[in-house]
Design a protein around this motif. Structure first.
Motif: not given
Lengths: 278, 730
Positions: B222-248
């Motif tokens: 995630w801190p690696l610029p190439a990977c972060r740019q790949y993810l952030i650049g590709r996924y511009t629209h995000l749905i996160a459901d049941n975040i109360e069941e996810d981790t810190p």
């Protein structure tokens, strides 16, 4: 068992149906696990499949700029190293610069969905879209054979139907498909497309889906071509053989499946164990 | 799946500008996921490329509503929306960016590919690390099954990864909270050492267990610029459901991702957090609320009747719920259940019994009545218990089958290694590999023959094993049928004798192959194996051959029994994954992978998981499941049957002497974990569980009450006491 409403049609299951409706029924409709050997020697077949997957991953990484041509992650010898050198020396010619690896497209078809996962789509905006499929099989099929395969029909048709995100207003004549053979890098097969073929593919695919959805017999017909059964894992269920076919004997008619059997145990399953289920 | 008509609240939320980050909260059953699916379709209709959309859920089962909408024929043509868990995303990114991340992450062989461990293979390596230490006396003060010991050490590593603290701090945290005997502190230190040794082994051999995948992704990719740019650049629209069941750590990542999104929708279930034992942290999820421009709350249940809502309020009071109770407002649309002034009793159905089997009979009778007399679809009924033992599952399934009610369970009743088909395969494998030095008993051989040969009954199978099975010079052998006395041949019958002979000759051929490996084949294009390297027959390929060439052929036992094919497939997959993580054998190596695998099966380390269903399960069937498993399917039903209501299982935590879900959490501020903390945690967990179940029930809760529990003990657990209080006050 009737076709579930959420069934996804793809080139592999449609090809199975065309080759043998019974195989389609067993493998995709009933999802019957029948883990016989697909081809012998089994270890070599597995190695071929794994090398093929590794090659696809390498090209994906290369296209995204994650690895350079002189990557240290390759084995020094073996087919993977040979394929990589071939890819660098003789890649598909005249590809547009905009490269989109590992793209999945889908579209409605006759009340169901048709889906395809492309190795690479190369786009020159407003001009052309090239589909590239990397083939790592030992043999190169005879010319013309691939044009009749469901993969060719589905990939080109679906790109026109569902590729408007990538290429607004894409027309069939702007599409071309290239099969690039890692063992025969100088002999790619290029398959252009046009509106007539697009219409024909649409008709054929629709007819196939309607036909499959309408079937309700308990046992779908078995293929008349028993040579296909040599590389089908269900051969014992159908009483059509004991041992798997030899990789050396595979030909265009009795093709060895390029993909491994569905991995029904992949990934983590929440239900598997009570203690930790991350 | 087409979406139901939307309520006014849903319509209002849908009408918010598409590029607006929204934090949507509310109790289960108020239509949040339906709204999210509608908004997802709205994005697609507005021209957002599907490949730019990411739907994140903490668990795959929670994504079912999204995949159903996306797979529906009416969904527009286009690319693929990515629906994933953070763990799944991490796995994909590691595979893709491995060349850039392997060295900084500390892997010893960055030029070689990584090997992902399954739960089973991770336990195998943990066993290899821990076993020598057990011989030295580690963990000698605690009484727990070895496999649970291994899994709890893995659990600690996983917790460190998903909560985001160094795994080297596990023991310090656990010791700081411990208030019992001092000897336990040593156990925590031992667990710490095992975790450290396991991690070192993984780094040295490119092995990635779940914890390392999560850590590599969060700390290095995630801190690696190439990977972060790949993810952030590709996924511009995000749905996160049941975040109360996810981790810190998932919440940390979302917090950093959100400012880069063009649009986002985060959904939080109030009073959730059922996966706390997996690192879920609902309080951490609320950090994300402040990062969203819109904050929407849904309060009206679209599921529960007024009586059910009244029951929820009454149960919460009876369990001493301290906070504000949401999700009990009236619905605002005609699409919601009809209101009628009823109290909590109207949603409860119960019958007291003295003995446990009487209670099960009543449950089966009631379900039979609902299905056959009232026309309730079986899929609208679930039977829930805190833990669903194999005996209970069998008892219920049998009773329901006798009443002609279709049943499905969250898993089959036996672990893979306990399946008779598995035992049959392993016995024949031992016969074919005399070099293993494993000599099956006559009992094992008789059962293997009975399963392997169609129509061979146990009496004849025992007879055959008695006469035709020998161990000579330590090598197991089957005698030819023609060598048997003629009278014995007639007793077995010549038909079955012929099949036995087919099996025997197949086994003999394999024994011969192990002595003389197959001839070399010349190199050809695409062949990995050089001509100088002899072919090997691995155990998984052996099982494939045994299945295809013998057992699934007409006249043999697996030909007509398709379940056996599924079990064989699971066993093959288990062996294959086991083989793929083992180092390649070197010259002179005497290590035999097949023998090691069989040994591990006998030790319960591998093949201990349940057979995974490859075939589609019947959907219109009554579901038997543990209560938490049902909650994680996030599916409302009309009728819930709760069993063992008086049992302590509804309230108690699993005995885990090496780990602690509350202490190993980001919220734990340090200090001792007292009895009062434990009581409060259990009471809160029971309240959340009960409310979660009630919010997923439309019509009635049926309570299976028996004075004596499954094991004959009297039952007076906290859930029963709360129900009694509700009934007294109603």
């Amino acid at each position: 068992m009737s076709l579930p409403a959420d069934f996804l049609f793809n080139q592999a299951n449609l090809q199975d149906y065309v080759d043998c409706p019974r195989r389609f029924q067993l493998r995709h409709l009933l999802q019957l696990a029948w883990p016989a050997v697909a081809a012998e020697p089994a270890d070599e077949y597995e190695a071929q499949v794994q090398d093929g997957e590794a090659f696809h991953r390498l090209v994906h990484q290369h296209v995204l700029g994650i690895i350079a041509a002189e990557t240290p992650i390759l084995p020094e010898a073996g087919p993977l190293a040979d394929w990589w050198r071939a890819y660098l020396a003789s890649p598909p010619a005249d590809l547009p610069a905009m490269l989109l690896p590992e793209v999945t497209l889908s579209a409605p078809l006759a009340g169901y969905r048709l889906i395809a996962k492309y190795d690479l789509i190369a786009i020159e905006p407003d001009r052309r879209a090239i589909i590239v499929d990397w083939k790592t099989s030992a043999r190169r099929p005879r010319p013309g054979w691939l044009s009749e395969r469901m993969q060719t029909r589905v990939y080109r048709y679906l790109l026109v139907r569902a590729g408007t995100d990538l290429f607004p207003g894409l027309q069939p004549a702007q599409v071309e498909m290239i099969y690039w053979f890692a063992n025969y890098p100088d002999q790619p097969e290029r398959l252009p497309y046009d509106a007539t073929q697009f219409e024909a593919d649409g008709r054929l695919l629709t007819e196939l889906v309607v036909e499959i959805a309408g079937r309700n017999e308990p046992i779908f017909p078995l293929t008349d071509d028993v040579t296909r059964c040599r590389f089908c894992t269900y051969r014992s269920l159908c009483g059509r053989g004991i041992t798997a076919g030899d990789l050396d004997e595979a030909d265009d008619q009795a093709a060895v499946p390029e993909e491994a059997a569905p991995d029904w145990t992949a990934g983590f399953d929440f239900e598997q164990i009570g203690e930790i289920v991350f | 799946m087409s979406l139901p008509p939307l309520t006014e609240s849903q319509k209002a939320c849908l009408a918010l500008p598409l590029d607006r980050p929204i934090f949507l909260e509310g109790p289960a059953g108020t239509g949040k996921t339906t709204l999210a699916a509608a908004r997802l379709l709205r994005w697609l209709e507005a021209g957002v490329p599907a490949r730019a959309i990411l739907v994140l859920t903490p668990q795959r089962t929670l994504a079912a509503a999204y995949t159903a909408v996306l797979r529906h024929p009416t969904a527009p043509p286009g690319g693929e929306v990515t629906v994933a868990t953070l763990g799944g995303l991490a796995q994909r990114m590691i595979e893709l960016f491995w060349p850039q991340v392997a060295e900084p992450a500390g892997f010893a062989a960055p030029t070689r590919p990584p090997i992902s461990l399954t739960l089973e293979t991770a336990q195998y390596y943990m066993a290899r690390v821990v076993r020598p230490l057990l011989e030295e006396g580690y963990f000698d003060t605690i009484r727990v099954d070895r496999n649970r010991l291994y899994s709890q050490i893995l659990d600690n590593l996983n917790k460190a990864a998903v909560i985001g603290f160094p795994y080297t701090e596990i023991a310090a945290r656990l010791k700081a909270a411990w208030v019992g005997e001092a000897a336990q502190a040593r156990v925590y230190d031992e667990a710490q050492e095992c975790a450290a040794r396991f991690r070192e082994y993984c780094l040295a051999h490119n092995l990635l267990d779940f914890s390392l995948q999560y850590e590599v992704f969060a700390r290095h990719l995630w801190p690696l610029p190439a990977c972060r740019q790949y993810l952030i650049g590709r996924y511009t629209h995000l749905i996160a459901d049941n975040i109360e069941e996810d981790t810190p750590v998932a919440h940390d990542l979302l917090a950093e991702w959100l400012p880069h999104c063009r649009a986002a929708l985060l959904i939080c279930d109030q009073n959730g957090g059922y996966r706390r034992f997996l690192g879920a942290d609902p309080e951490s999820a609320y950090r994300l609320r402040d990062l969203c421009r819109e904050h929407v709350i849904f309060t009206a249940s679209l599921i529960a009747t007024p009586a059910m809502r009244a029951l929820g309020r009454a149960m919460a009071r009876a369990l001493g719920h301290r906070g504000e109770l949401t999700g009990h407002a009236r619905p605002t649309s005609a699409a919601t259940p009809a209101d009628a002034p009823t109290g909590p009793r109207a949603a409860l159905d119960y019958r007291a019994h003295r003995f446990y089997p009487e209670m099960l009979d009543w449950v089966a009778d009631e379900i039979g009545r609902l299905v056959h007399e009232e026309g309730t679809p079986p899929a609208e009924i679930v039977v829930l218990a805190p833990y669903l033992t194999d005996a209970l599952r069998f008892a219920l399934a049998t009773r329901l089958a006798a009443r002609n009610v279709p049943v499905r369970s969250h898993r089959p009743s036996r672990a893979l290694r306990e399946e008779p088909a598995t035992q049959c395969l392993l016995t024949i494998a031992a016969l074919c590999h005399p070099a293993w030095g494993i000599q099956p008993t006559k009992y094992d051989v008789a059962h293997a023959l009975m399963l392997a040969i169609d129509d061979l009954d146990l009496v004849r199978a025992r007879l055959l094993a008695e006469i035709a099975y020998r161990v000579r010079d330590g090598r197991p052998t089957l005698l030819p049928f023609v060598d048997l006395e003629p009278a014995m041949q007639e007793r077995i019958t010549f038909l079955l004798g012929g099949r036995y002979e087919g099996l025997r000759t197949w086994v003999a051929a394999r024994v011969e192959e192990t002595r003389q490996p197959r001839p070399h084949r010349p190199d050809r294009p695409g062949s990995r194996r050089p001509a100088s390297m002899p072919p090997t027959a691995s155990l998984d390929h052996f099982f494939s051959r045994l299945f295809g060439e013998l057992l699934s052929q007409p006249g043999y036992g697996f030909h007509r029994h398709h379940d056996a094919g599924e079990i064989t497939a699971n066993l093959i997959e288990s062996v294959r994954k086991f083989r793929q993580i083992m180092p390649a054998p070197t010259a002179g190596d005497t290590f035999d992978l097949g023998r090691e695998y069989v040994q591990m099966v006998q030790d319960g380390v591998v093949a201990a998981q349940y057979v995974r269903r490859w075939q589609r399960q019947p959907q219109d069937a009554v579901l038997l499941a543990p209560a938490y498993t049902f909650l994680m399917s996030n599916r409302p039903v009309s009728h819930q049957f709760w069993l063992d209501v008086g049992g302590m299982g509804w309230w108690e935590r699993l005995y885990q002497p090496l780990t602690h879900p509350y202490v190993l959490s980001r919220r734990w501020a340090g200090g001792a974990w007292t009895d009062a903390d434990e009581y409060t945690a259990r009471q809160d967990a029971l309240t959340a569980l009960v409310l979660g179940l009630l919010r997923r029930c439309r019509t009635a809760i049926h309570l299976g009450l028996s004075e004596l529990g499954e094991s004959g003990n009297e039952q007076r657990g906290p859930l029963l006491q709360a129900v009694q209080r509700v009934l007294r006050e109603a």
